[in-house]
Design an enzyme around this catalytic site. Sequence first.
Site, short mmCIF file in Angstrom:
data_model
loop_
_atom_site.label_atom_id
_atom_site.label_comp_id
_atom_site.label_asym_id
_atom_site.label_seq_id
_atom_site.Cartn_x
_atom_site.Cartn_y
_atom_site.Cartn_z
N HIS A 125 -9.64 76.87 12.37
CA HIS A 125 -8.91 76.40 13.55
C HIS A 125 -7.46 76.88 13.39
O HIS A 125 -6.98 77.02 12.26
CB HIS A 125 -8.98 74.87 13.55
CG HIS A 125 -8.45 74.21 14.78
ND1 HIS A 125 -7.11 74.06 15.01
CD2 HIS A 125 -9.09 73.64 15.84
CE1 HIS A 125 -6.94 73.41 16.16
NE2 HIS A 125 -8.12 73.15 16.69
N ASP A 202 -10.24 71.14 5.40
CA ASP A 202 -9.99 70.67 6.76
C ASP A 202 -11.25 69.94 7.20
O ASP A 202 -12.28 70.54 7.48
CB ASP A 202 -9.69 71.89 7.65
CG ASP A 202 -9.63 71.54 9.14
OD1 ASP A 202 -9.99 70.39 9.51
OD2 ASP A 202 -9.24 72.41 9.93
N GLN A 205 -13.88 68.09 11.52
CA GLN A 205 -15.19 68.00 12.18
C GLN A 205 -16.25 67.36 11.28
O GLN A 205 -17.44 67.44 11.60
CB GLN A 205 -15.66 69.41 12.58
CG GLN A 205 -14.76 70.13 13.56
CD GLN A 205 -14.77 69.49 14.94
OE1 GLN A 205 -15.75 68.83 15.34
NE2 GLN A 205 -13.70 69.64 15.69
N LYS A 228 -11.21 61.86 16.25
CA LYS A 228 -12.53 62.52 16.27
C LYS A 228 -13.59 61.67 15.58
O LYS A 228 -14.77 61.99 15.62
CB LYS A 228 -12.45 63.89 15.60
CG LYS A 228 -11.63 64.91 16.40
CD LYS A 228 -11.78 66.29 15.79
CE LYS A 228 -10.63 67.21 16.10
NZ LYS A 228 -10.67 67.81 17.42
N CYS A 366 -9.33 76.88 20.14
CA CYS A 366 -8.27 77.03 19.13
C CYS A 366 -8.76 77.81 17.92
O CYS A 366 -8.31 77.57 16.79
CB CYS A 366 -7.72 75.67 18.69
SG CYS A 366 -6.73 74.89 19.95
#
Lengths: 409, 137
Positions: A125, A202, A205, A228, A366
């Site tokens: 991202h 990261d 998600q 999220k 993104c």
Amino acid sequence: MKTVGLDISAIRKEFPTLSRKVNGKPLIYFDNGATAQKPSSVIDRIDQYYRNENANIHRGVHTLSQEATSAYEEARITIQRYLNAKYEHEIIFTKGTTDGINLVAFSFGEMLNEGDEIIISAMEHHSNIVPWQMLCERKKCVLKIIPMDNTGELKLEELDKLLSERTKLVSVTHISNSLGTINDIKTIITKAHNAGAKVLIDGAQSVQHLKVDVQELDCDFYAFSGHKIFGPTGVGVLYGKEEILNEMPPFQGGGDMIKEVTLEKTTYNTLPHKFEAGTPNIVGGIALGTAFEFLNELDMGAVNQYEQELLNYATKQLSKIEGIKFYGQAKNKTSVVSFLIDGTHPYDVGTLLDKLGIAVRTGHHCTQPVMQFYDIPGTIRASFAFYNTFEEVDQMISALERIIPMLKD
Amino acid sequence: MSIEEKEQSIIDEFAIYDDWMDKYEYIIELGKDLPLIDESKKTDDRLIKGCQSRVWLDAEKKSGKMHYSADSDAIITKGIIALLIRVLNEEDPKDIAKAELNFIKEIGLQEHLSPTRSNGLVSMVKQMKMNALKQVS
């Protein structure tokens, strides 16, 4: 439907937004990769905080301040336990994933020297690209990229060639937001550590789909966003190993992060406060704790299995559409389907799906380098959560069958 | 016809559509029908990059009036461009610069001109007016 351990219709009732209508149709929310809907417990917690507890935290002697401080710090402990972090002060509250990555890029980055190397991947991202490019410019470091193949899997054998004694950090996504690929981060972490590099994951998600155990992963940093994972916007978490966080200089200066200030010199507070300058998003932190309590109630194994079934079903049904092309066909994938349909533009498809009450995301998500890799302007992305249903997938297919002829010549 | 008169005629045309589907079908047809820009003019300096769709815009002044041509990779965006060009083409630069273009809202397509939509249309309208303003000064 096979929903072992999950009562989907009961779960749906916990999320008020799911019962609203959009353009006169019942909302079908397939944009969970962008943000998740909120359960009533989170919404109520925010309401309750502002109605009963609102006060600034830390160092207040009055009751309200102490109650707010306790609630905020209890949320930190809930999150620490959920992630199995060793210490609660390894949980730094941030504004979100982007903020967490920027914190590391600035603060860890301050300890880097000219010629040091950072490795990211081709599927990151923008939030896990730009802060490192900025750091490389600032400190004259070198940014290297783990390539990916056409299915959307990282070529991990290339990582061995990229790692060197100058590699200070490997920063990769756990799960690709535009392709759904679940990366083999355990292998990445082992390889990086063997080369003496630290690892940032990261996790924007991931936490909503998989049970994350930071000690088992042995990552040095893990960043994610609250919104999220069914919590509020504007709050997130950066997990960092105590030893490394202690070595790192503060990111921002201000209230709460100090031990003693004179006009000549300031000494800094201990973890986690060293990295939490200024009045934080108090209600955000508290309600994020509530979101984790909600996750705690769920059988994440069953969640993962159900989402896999949704993914497989959607992929199977979508593949019957003429001219469809999927992007991201990794063997190990989360519940994200990214696709294009010949002769149509994603913006048009997304606009017309919205008219039928179906929320998907269109565009580059993104991840412009991923779109450049496939040489496409963007994709249509349906990303599922455990509150989505097979019937909703069917309705999206019917909607597509209705609108595609409108768009084609 | 003045800009306002052309806007009104579009509002009247759209009044017959009470169903979003018919309305969008019409916009899509407008998008498909119009050869909007010469391929040789689809250059980077004429490209307005939106997050969602791309728009190319070319402007010329011919005998005191503005002449626009444009294109987009997305067909709904292209259909709305066709409407904007119909309203603004062959008009006096002074009138274009002050045109409010309320018809977009009247026909229920305001969402496509929202800055958050990021389809290049907001920037395109701004650019059309800038081109006209340049001709006024």
